[in-house]
Design an enzyme around this catalytic site. Structure first.
Site, PDB file in Angstrom:
ATOM      1  N   ASP A  82       0.845  -1.165   0.138  1.00 41.98           N
ATOM      2  CA  ASP A  82      -0.129   0.196   0.025  1.00 41.98           C
ATOM      3  C   ASP A  82       0.902   1.285  -0.079  1.00 41.98           C
ATOM      4  OD1 ASP A  82      -2.278   1.600   0.167  1.00 41.98           O
ATOM      5  OD2 ASP A  82      -2.365   1.511   2.306  1.00 41.98           O
ATOM      6  N   GLU A 134      -1.768   5.400  -9.227  1.00 43.92           N
ATOM      7  CA  GLU A 134      -2.661   6.645  -8.854  1.00 43.92           C
ATOM      8  C   GLU A 134      -2.577   7.983  -9.426  1.00 43.92           C
ATOM      9  OE1 GLU A 134      -4.224   8.595  -4.478  1.00 43.92           O
ATOM     10  OE2 GLU A 134      -2.833   7.230  -4.451  1.00 43.92           O
ATOM     11  N   HIS A 213      -9.206   4.635  -2.235  1.00 42.29           N
ATOM     12  CA  HIS A 213      -8.336   4.750  -0.971  1.00 42.29           C
ATOM     13  C   HIS A 213      -9.180   5.450  -0.167  1.00 42.29           C
ATOM     14  CE1 HIS A 213      -4.289   3.152  -2.118  1.00 42.29           C
ATOM     15  NE2 HIS A 213      -4.888   3.049  -3.096  1.00 42.29           N
ATOM     16  N   ALA A 215     -11.310   4.666   2.358  1.00 39.32           N
ATOM     17  CA  ALA A 215     -12.846   4.422   2.380  1.00 39.32           C
ATOM     18  C   ALA A 215     -13.304   3.752   3.638  1.00 39.32           C
ATOM     19  CB  ALA A 215     -12.924   3.434   1.137  1.00 39.32           C
ATOM     20  N   ILE A 257      -9.422  -0.430   3.240  1.00 37.05           N
ATOM     21  CA  ILE A 257     -10.000  -0.064   4.555  1.00 37.05           C
ATOM     22  C   ILE A 257      -8.841   0.059   5.685  1.00 37.05           C
ATOM     23  CG2 ILE A 257     -11.617  -1.141   6.422  1.00 37.05           C
ATOM     24  CD1 ILE A 257     -13.261  -2.033   3.853  1.00 37.05           C
TER      25      ILE A 257
END
Length: 311
Positions: A82, A134, A213, A215, A257
């Site tokens: 991540d 991204e 992302h 969220a 999450i």
């Protein structure tokens, strides 16, 4: 079953109108809570690791814990980096057994983002690993991500086709109004996702998996528990779960999450310690934290993601 990539997960999710949960992991109890919940409702999983988690728990420990979870549950599980911010950290994770990495070049100008992302894609694809890129920047603070509201920006749909074609990424994280951390919005501000941007991205990239992302929904009962025990989360506001479910029915195939997991774990530990202040056995105070994680993840899978029964 070996650790898998997200390719087949995303194909099925896009066609089925649901999303796969990408849950951040830091220790054994969090991994157990997530995977036990997913096993109960037979959902595929993405377990994602931040740079901070690798520093805290060490890469090798996390990988062995995830391998144990795969053996224990027999679920399709993808291991994802991540917010990798450099080629070097992406390469380290790829070489260390991750099946998916995110290279976050969103802080760079468009051309530099493309150059960095393409370099990671070339290395990853040669190793059979998939890559998330991204476009756009989410505000908020979570782990190593620190983006002010002034520096945040929505994704520009007119850039997505060029970015995907020139980089070769396998999925794309976009900014449509979510935010990192628990304090996503100012008090009194109504959360609202820009579904118009998502629709335009979907039109320009038909069939392509999109990622959200930031969220977490900031579950009120966990916030209340923390506040009752000396916390400072009274103004925390998350993303309404009905909005996330709508996004999952569209092009969003992966929903991240993290904050909700932290809140659930912390609420469980604090509640136990409030009733047993003299107890110093970590097995006892970590168990309710793990139980909260299990309950939270099961609810997310069934009520938000719609991925139950898809493993």
């Amino acid at each position: 079953m070996p650790i898998v990539t997200s390719t087949e997960m995303f194909r099925k999710a896009y066609e089925g109108g649901y999303a796969v949960g990408a849950f951040n992991v830091n220790n054994m109890e969090i991994i157990q809570g997530i995977t036990e919940a997913a096993a109960e409702v037979r959902s595929p999983l993405i377990l994602q690791v931040s740079a901070g988690a690798r520093k805290y728990a060490k890469h090798v420990y996390l990988m062995k814990l995830i391998e144990a979870a795969v053996e224990d549950t027999d679920l399709p599980i993808c291991v994802h980096l991540d917010h990798g911010d450099s080629f070097e950290i992406c390469k380290s994770c790829i070489d260390g057994g991750f099946t998916s990495v995110m290279i976050d070049g969103s802080k760079h100008p468009f051309e530099e983002n493309i150059e960095l992302t393409r370099r990671v894609v070339e290395y990853a694809h040669d190793k059979g690993v998939v890559v998330e890129g991204e476009l756009g920047r989410l505000a908020g603070i979570e782990d190593a991500v620190h983006v002010s509201e002034a520096d945040s920006s929505y994704t520009r749909p007119e850039e997505v086709e060029e970015f995907v074609s020139r980089t070769g990424v396998d999925s794309l994280a976009i900014a449509i109004g979510t935010s990192h951390g628990a304090f996503k919005f100012k008090p009194g501000q109504k959360p609202q996702l820009r579904f118009d941007i998502l629709e335009e991205v979907e039109r320009r990239l038909p069939g392509f998996p999109i990622v959200l992302h930031g969220a977490s929904s900031v579950i009120p009962k966990y916030v209340d528990t923390i506040n009752c025990n000396g916390g400072q989360l009274a103004d925390a506001i998350g993303i309404p779960e009905d909005m996330l479910r709508q996004a999952a029915r569209m092009a969003v195939c992966k929903i991240n999450i993290d904050s909700d997991l932290r809140l659930a774990m912390t609420a469980g530990v604090r509640e136990y310690m409030a009733h047993h202040p003299a107890d110093f056995d970590p097995r006892k105070y970590l168990t309710p934290g793990r139980d909260n994680i299990r309950e939270l993840v099961k609810a997310k899978i069934v009520n938000v993601l719609g991925s139950d029964g898809k493993a």
